[in-house]
Each structure stands twice: as C-alpha cells, then as structure tokens.
Write a protein that holds these residues in place. Structure first.
Motif, PDB file in Angstrom:
ATOM      1  N   SER A 159       0.667  -1.035  -0.073  1.00 58.54           N
ATOM      2  CA  SER A 159       0.115   0.392  -0.556  1.00 58.54           C
ATOM      3  C   SER A 159       1.153   1.240   0.243  1.00 58.54           C
ATOM      4  O   SER A 159       2.565   0.914   0.447  1.00 58.54           O
ATOM      5  CB  SER A 159      -1.131   0.125   1.732  1.00 58.54           C
ATOM      6  N   GLN A 178      -4.480   1.030  -1.909  1.00 58.94           N
ATOM      7  CA  GLN A 178      -3.382  -0.600  -2.127  1.00 58.94           C
ATOM      8  C   GLN A 178      -2.321  -0.118  -3.792  1.00 58.94           C
ATOM      9  O   GLN A 178      -2.643  -0.135  -4.422  1.00 58.94           O
ATOM     10  CB  GLN A 178      -4.514  -1.959  -2.487  1.00 58.94           C
ATOM     11  N   CYS A 179      -1.173  -1.083  -3.402  1.00 54.74           N
ATOM     12  CA  CYS A 179      -0.543  -1.126  -4.444  1.00 54.74           C
ATOM     13  C   CYS A 179       0.054  -2.052  -4.891  1.00 54.74           C
ATOM     14  O   CYS A 179       1.587  -2.776  -3.623  1.00 54.74           O
ATOM     15  CB  CYS A 179       0.961   0.677  -4.340  1.00 54.74           C
ATOM     16  N   ASN A 180       0.741  -3.751  -5.821  1.00 55.53           N
ATOM     17  CA  ASN A 180       1.270  -4.620  -5.090  1.00 55.53           C
ATOM     18  C   ASN A 180       2.246  -4.740  -5.105  1.00 55.53           C
ATOM     19  O   ASN A 180       3.799  -5.341  -5.096  1.00 55.53           O
ATOM     20  CB  ASN A 180       0.833  -5.294  -6.043  1.00 55.53           C
ATOM     21  N   ASN A 181       2.829  -3.425  -6.188  1.00 59.51           N
ATOM     22  CA  ASN A 181       4.819  -2.977  -5.985  1.00 59.51           C
ATOM     23  C   ASN A 181       5.240  -2.593  -5.271  1.00 59.51           C
ATOM     24  O   ASN A 181       6.635  -2.708  -5.115  1.00 59.51           O
ATOM     25  CB  ASN A 181       5.045  -2.235  -7.745  1.00 59.51           C
ATOM     26  N   SER A 182       4.352  -2.408  -3.922  1.00 60.70           N
ATOM     27  CA  SER A 182       5.306  -1.863  -2.977  1.00 60.70           C
ATOM     28  C   SER A 182       5.655  -2.547  -1.924  1.00 60.70           C
ATOM     29  O   SER A 182       5.119  -3.412  -1.630  1.00 60.70           O
ATOM     30  CB  SER A 182       4.417  -0.606  -1.880  1.00 60.70           C
ATOM     31  N   THR A 233       5.059   6.226  -3.301  1.00 62.04           N
ATOM     32  CA  THR A 233       4.463   5.943  -4.725  1.00 62.04           C
ATOM     33  C   THR A 233       4.163   5.125  -4.743  1.00 62.04           C
ATOM     34  O   THR A 233       4.943   3.723  -4.269  1.00 62.04           O
ATOM     35  CB  THR A 233       5.816   6.745  -5.345  1.00 62.04           C
ATOM     36  N   CYS A 234       3.715   4.740  -6.201  1.00 60.15           N
ATOM     37  CA  CYS A 234       4.075   2.762  -6.261  1.00 60.15           C
ATOM     38  C   CYS A 234       4.524   2.933  -7.298  1.00 60.15           C
ATOM     39  O   CYS A 234       4.264   2.757  -8.657  1.00 60.15           O
ATOM     40  CB  CYS A 234       2.226   2.586  -6.633  1.00 60.15           C
ATOM     41  N   CYS A 276      -4.369   5.250   2.848  1.00 61.30           N
ATOM     42  CA  CYS A 276      -3.012   4.203   2.414  1.00 61.30           C
ATOM     43  C   CYS A 276      -3.658   3.533   0.950  1.00 61.30           C
ATOM     44  O   CYS A 276      -4.800   2.414   1.498  1.00 61.30           O
ATOM     45  CB  CYS A 276      -2.677   3.489   3.099  1.00 61.30           C
TER      46      CYS A 276
END
Length: 408
Positions: free
Chosen positions: A384, A395-399, A406-407, A393
């Motif tokens: 997140s 959702q961001c799977n790359n974080s 930032t994502c 916050c």
C-alpha cells in the motif's frame, strides 16, 4: 474527511485505544458546527453606507449610551466597539461598493500512556501489533506471554530478530534489556516491520528446556494533522463586479490577522458567486466562501515540546473561536444600524464549520487493520502507499516497504 454532526463546535475528548498490546493513539472526532440563525436574513443589518457627497464608503461608531436612530432598545445602551467589532466594521469600511439595492437577503491532544500500555506482552497464537509514535520512545515490548509474565523462568535466554537481522543489546536505536525487553529509543519510519523474539527457559530446575517464539508487528504512527474548514455566504454585488474580488481579498486579510498571533494560517479553498432564487422573492447574488484555518508547523524555540501536539490543537481551537466570534460581531454591528443594507454583507446563520483529518504522505487511518489505534495515522504497510495528505493508504502490489509514498 471525517465528519460528525454536533450541536456545537468543541475539541473532542481524548480517546485511548482499547486493549493491551498497543500504544495509545490520539482521538480526532470531527464535528460540524453551524451557528444558529436568529431571524435569518433580517433587514436592518447594514454595516456601511455610501457617502452621498464624496461617493465613498463611511462608517460611524455609537458613543456610549447612544442607541441608533429609531432603534433604541429597552434596557440596553451603546458601548465602544470591541476590536472584533471594529474589525467587522473595517471589513466593509475598507471597500468601495455601489449603492445598496432595494431587495434584502474547530489531542492533537497529547498522548496519554497507561501503565498497562507501557509494557506489551506477546501471544503464541497471533502477531501482536505495537504502535510507536514517530521519533518517540516505544513501550517496553516483552519477550513473554501474559501467562509467563507472572511465572518464574529458570535460566531464560532472549534473542530478538528484526527486519534487518539479529538485534544486540548495544544497538543505539533498538535496545534489548537483560530481561529480554525490546525498547526503541527514537523510532523511525524505516524501523517498522516484524520483530521476533526467541525465548528459551526452564519452568523448573528439573524440567527440560522449552522454546517459545513470539512475533510482533511494530508500526510507526503520527498524529493526524487536522484543520477547520469554514463556509460562509455573503450578499454580493453582481457576479462580474470587481467589488466582489476586492471584498474577498480584504476578508482574507482580516481573517489572517485574527489568527496570526496563534501561529495559524488562513487559506482560501474556493470562492464562487451564484444567483440565488429566494423564497417568495426574486433573484439575488451571493458569494460562497470556503476557507480553512490550520496551525503552522513551526519550532517553538530551543525548548522542546512537553507533549506530542506542541499545543497545536489549543492554538487551533482559539483560532476557531476568534473566527466564529468575528462573524457573530458582523451580525451584531449590522443589527445596530438603521440605514439601508450595503451591497455586500454577511448573511446571518450561514457560517458552517467542519473538522477535517489528514495524514502525512506514507501514512493512513485504517480502523479495520488497526483496531488498537483506530484514529492514528499509521505507516502504510507493504502493498500500500499514500502519495498525498489523504487519510487512507491505497493498494499497490509493487510497494515492498513501509511508508511508501509512490507505487513503484
């Protein structure tokens, strides 16, 4: 934005996260306040009038004991105007307006830690969440369960592992005491993560060694930054008139001076002019002002703050009260005059206030994920992020880190 309706604006009482295993977080229960309308758009609420000889706007203050012409009230006498009254009068006195037309128109509180929350015990069934305010000392995180805390342990051995590996007692930021307690001296955002304690002990001298593994998830958190958002309506000149623009600038200048000594600032969010159809009447022009008042983040000299909020909530509350009183004074001054209404004046009963929460980038409020600290701005977990000063916050799977802004 968190909004809760209320009959009056006041600073909500401090709230303590329930249950053990969590440090105490601040409470921010937003409130909505609308000043009661007393007579609505009553006539006679003029603050200024246009001088017929020189074409300018002028004013007069009542001498002590003198009531306005035709409007002397029983049991009441005039008095010298207070600074807020003069500010209200000056608001219109500073402007030039065309002649009036015929129709009429709010701790962070300091954090209070209880004795139970100063020492946090683990669980063999699930990881225990621990919340540590940014740059502050943490509660004592114990390497025992609640049951073992009240039990004798023979030859105990404690070993802590954090996100970056094994922790040693000589560590300057994360100290491990001789009894196995983990203490963070000045917690940083990057120190958030999973901490595991490995405990070896004997229940008695005769019994064999037992092993226990306890997990904690330690989160950095910050107090929400909150501000008060006000809306007010003014009877206005035609929407394309330059007098409206000049009035807006003077209004913001006066409001800014009111709160300057409190280290607060006024920001204009939006200003719009609309034509409004009145009940059983014609159209009139109205200015819709939306502005905010927030505390300025400044250092208070070399002396450190005695609490986490640095009295920002108290300063902001005083600023809110001054603003509310300023608009009330406008109504009172207008009510003492018998001359026709000016072109631009405050419409009684239209002031509204909303208390708004916001978090720093990389932090968010999540009651479901953090029930022990429901109104804390907790660092965003991996997966997140929060790029702005919102309250959630995303959702961001790359974080893959805590506190992502930032994502990527």
């Amino acid at each position: 934005m968190c909004i809760q309706a209320g009959s009056q604006a006041s600073t909500p009482p401090a709230h303590h996260p329930s249950g053990s295993g969590a440090s105490v977080g601040p409470s921010f229960r937003p409130a909505v306040c609308q000043l009661p309308a007393a007579g609505g758009r009553a006539p006679g609420n003029d603050l200024l009038r246009r001088g017929s000889a020189v074409g300018g706007v002028w004013m007069e203050a009542l001498a002590p004991g003198r009531a306005p012409r035709g409007r002397r009230r029983a049991g009441a006498s005039g008095s010298v105007l207070s600074p807020l009254s003069l500010a209200a009068v000056l608001l219109c006195a500073l402007l030039r307006a065309p002649p009036a037309v015929g129709h009429l128109a709010r701790l962070p509180r300091s954090i209070h830690l209880t004795q139970d929350s100063l020492k946090i015990v683990g669980s063999t069934h699930f990881p225990v969440s621990v919340y540590v305010m940014l740059h502050q000392k943490s509660p004592h995180v114990l390497c025992v369960t609640q049951r073992l805390r009240n039990t004798e342990l023979v030859d105990p051995s404690f070993q802590w592992h954090g996100p970056k590996g094994k922790l040693v007692s000589e560590n300057t930021t994360a100290q491990v005491t001789s009894t196995g307690s983990l203490i963070f001296q000045s917690f940083e955002e990057t120190m958030s993560g999973v901490y595991t304690c490995f405990l070896e002990y004997k229940p008695t001298v005769e019994e064999p060694i037992k092993n226990l593994q306890l997990k904690y998830i330690v989160y950095a958190y910050r107090e929400p930054r909150f501000y008060y958002q006000f809306t007010a309506r003014y009877h206005a000149a035609p929407c394309n008139s330059i007098y409206n623009i000049s009035f807006e600038k003077k209004l913001l200048q006066i409001l800014s001076k009111l709160v300057l000594d409190l280290s607060c600032e006024i920001s204009l969010i939006k200003s719009e002019c609309h034509r409004v159809k009145m009940q059983r009447a014609g159209l009139q022009n109205e200015l819709f002002f939306t502005f905010s008042v927030a505390s300025i983040d400044t250092e208070k000299g070399s002396k450190p703050c005695t609490d986490h909020s640095c009295e920002a909530s108290k300063r902001l509350s005083k600023a809110k009260n001054l603003i509310e009183r300023f608009f009330i004074q406008q109504v009172e001054v207008l009510g003492k005059r018998a001359e026709p209404l000016p072109e631009i004046y405050y419409i009684e009963g239209t002031l509204q206030m909303v208390w708004v929460n916001r978090c720093f980038p990389g932090y968010g409020i999540n009651v479901l994920k953090h029930p022990k600290c429901p109104e804390c701005c907790v660092v965003c977990s991996p997966g997140s992020f929060n790029p702005r000063d919102g309250t959630h916050c995303l959702q961001c799977n790359n974080s893959l880190v805590y506190g992502a802004k930032t994502c990527m």
